[in-house]
Design a protein around this motif. Sequence first.
Motif, PDB file in Angstrom:
ATOM      1  N   UNK A  10       0.832  -1.203   0.000  1.00  0.00           N
ATOM      2  CA  UNK A  10       0.000   0.000   0.000  1.00  0.00           C
ATOM      3  C   UNK A  10       0.869   1.257   0.000  1.00  0.00           C
ATOM      4  N   UNK A  11       1.913   1.241   0.825  1.00  0.00           N
ATOM      5  CA  UNK A  11       2.812   2.402   0.887  1.00  0.00           C
ATOM      6  C   UNK A  11       3.529   2.596  -0.438  1.00  0.00           C
ATOM      7  N   UNK A  12       3.897   1.480  -1.065  1.00  0.00           N
ATOM      8  CA  UNK A  12       4.577   1.526  -2.360  1.00  0.00           C
ATOM      9  C   UNK A  12       3.671   2.146  -3.422  1.00  0.00           C
ATOM     10  N   UNK A  13       2.385   1.741  -3.396  1.00  0.00           N
ATOM     11  CA  UNK A  13       1.441   2.235  -4.383  1.00  0.00           C
ATOM     12  C   UNK A  13       1.073   3.692  -4.200  1.00  0.00           C
ATOM     13  N   UNK A  14       1.145   4.174  -2.945  1.00  0.00           N
ATOM     14  CA  UNK A  14       0.735   5.546  -2.650  1.00  0.00           C
ATOM     15  C   UNK A  14       1.899   6.538  -2.630  1.00  0.00           C
ATOM     16  N   UNK A  15       3.097   6.058  -2.906  1.00  0.00           N
ATOM     17  CA  UNK A  15       4.282   6.893  -2.694  1.00  0.00           C
ATOM     18  C   UNK A  15       4.621   7.802  -3.860  1.00  0.00           C
ATOM     19  N   UNK A  16       4.239   7.397  -5.074  1.00  0.00           N
ATOM     20  CA  UNK A  16       4.648   8.157  -6.239  1.00  0.00           C
ATOM     21  C   UNK A  16       6.140   8.077  -6.494  1.00  0.00           C
ATOM     22  N   UNK A  17       6.770   6.985  -6.011  1.00  0.00           N
ATOM     23  CA  UNK A  17       8.232   6.860  -6.137  1.00  0.00           C
ATOM     24  C   UNK A  17       8.616   5.885  -7.247  1.00  0.00           C
ATOM     25  N   UNK A  18       7.761   5.771  -8.256  1.00  0.00           N
ATOM     26  CA  UNK A  18       8.021   4.870  -9.379  1.00  0.00           C
ATOM     27  C   UNK A  18       8.107   3.410  -8.956  1.00  0.00           C
ATOM     28  N   UNK A  19       7.412   3.071  -7.868  1.00  0.00           N
ATOM     29  CA  UNK A  19       7.316   1.676  -7.467  1.00  0.00           C
ATOM     30  C   UNK A  19       8.606   1.064  -6.978  1.00  0.00           C
ATOM     31  N   UNK A  20       9.387   1.822  -6.190  1.00  0.00           N
ATOM     32  CA  UNK A  20      10.622   1.286  -5.639  1.00  0.00           C
ATOM     33  C   UNK A  20      10.619   1.392  -4.120  1.00  0.00           C
ATOM     34  N   UNK A  21      11.086   0.333  -3.483  1.00  0.00           N
ATOM     35  CA  UNK A  21      11.167   0.334  -2.032  1.00  0.00           C
ATOM     36  C   UNK A  21      11.889  -0.901  -1.556  1.00  0.00           C
ATOM     37  N   UNK A  22      11.986  -1.041  -0.241  1.00  0.00           N
ATOM     38  CA  UNK A  22      12.619  -2.235   0.310  1.00  0.00           C
ATOM     39  C   UNK A  22      11.943  -2.627   1.611  1.00  0.00           C
ATOM     40  N   UNK A  23      11.909  -3.920   1.863  1.00  0.00           N
ATOM     41  CA  UNK A  23      11.319  -4.459   3.076  1.00  0.00           C
ATOM     42  C   UNK A  23      12.373  -5.330   3.752  1.00  0.00           C
ATOM     43  N   UNK A  24      12.515  -5.195   5.059  1.00  0.00           N
ATOM     44  CA  UNK A  24      13.580  -5.889   5.785  1.00  0.00           C
ATOM     45  C   UNK A  24      13.021  -6.789   6.871  1.00  0.00           C
ATOM     46  N   UNK A  25      13.624  -7.963   6.989  1.00  0.00           N
ATOM     47  CA  UNK A  25      13.297  -8.925   8.032  1.00  0.00           C
ATOM     48  C   UNK A  25      14.520  -9.029   8.936  1.00  0.00           C
ATOM     49  N   UNK A  26      14.392  -8.530  10.158  1.00  0.00           N
ATOM     50  CA  UNK A  26      15.525  -8.472  11.095  1.00  0.00           C
ATOM     51  C   UNK A  26      15.309  -9.443  12.255  1.00  0.00           C
ATOM     52  N   UNK A  27      16.295 -10.295  12.479  1.00  0.00           N
ATOM     53  CA  UNK A  27      16.268 -11.196  13.631  1.00  0.00           C
ATOM     54  C   UNK A  27      17.142 -10.594  14.728  1.00  0.00           C
ATOM     55  N   UNK A  28      16.661 -10.676  15.958  1.00  0.00           N
ATOM     56  CA  UNK A  28      17.386 -10.053  17.066  1.00  0.00           C
ATOM     57  C   UNK A  28      17.198 -10.870  18.342  1.00  0.00           C
TER      58      UNK A  28
END
Length: 218
Positions: A85-103
């Motif tokens: 949803x954030x990617x679609x609403x950003x107007x950033x040409x559909x670029x982003x990253x999602x991170x999975x962090x173990x701690x």
Amino acid sequence: MNCRSEVLEVSLEGRQVDEALLALLHTILLHRSTGKFHYKKEGTYSIGTVGTQDIDCDFIDFTFVRVSSDELDRVIRKAVAEFKDALGNSGSDGMGQISLEFYQKKKSRWPFSDECIPWEVWTIKVNVVNLANEQERQICREKVGEKLGEKVINIVEVINRHEYLPKMPTQSEVDNVFDTSLKDVQPYLYKITYQITDSLGTSVSTTMRRLIKDTLAL
């Protein structure tokens, strides 16, 4: 402690974002989860079994394996949906990253809160491409499936290296290492975050478009 960092890059059509991210995140969590711990006395425990489930994608020629836990799946799907949803609403040409962090948690004395120490981070860089017609979509469906297969093999190879894992905890410390909130599985403590940016570059999308054009030329 040195935190390991792994980066995966994917270029895909908008309707493929959910399935691709679910495939990759679930693959990682499959190898970073255990069955529930059952303690008999301090220092003695048994570990329950972890069921698995094959998931067929609708928009990608790909099948992945995930932990058979509806609770865990709901958590992952919610995070992926928020990112999309954030990617679609950003107007950033559909670029982003999602991170999975173990701690793991390190107890601190009152009045300070516990310290969260990351030991492994997986970052998936996403670039959404716009395709012109159904023929291109069909080619993209096949190519993304092939790329996901390569990514899954890469994930398994990385995880099978003999690198740091938190040591098995005693009963009093299990919540410092594992997420014990789920009833049917016990992943290492983790958090999922995302970032929407227009500075990831266009190399991945260019590669995908070139793949599609080369296939059409055959």
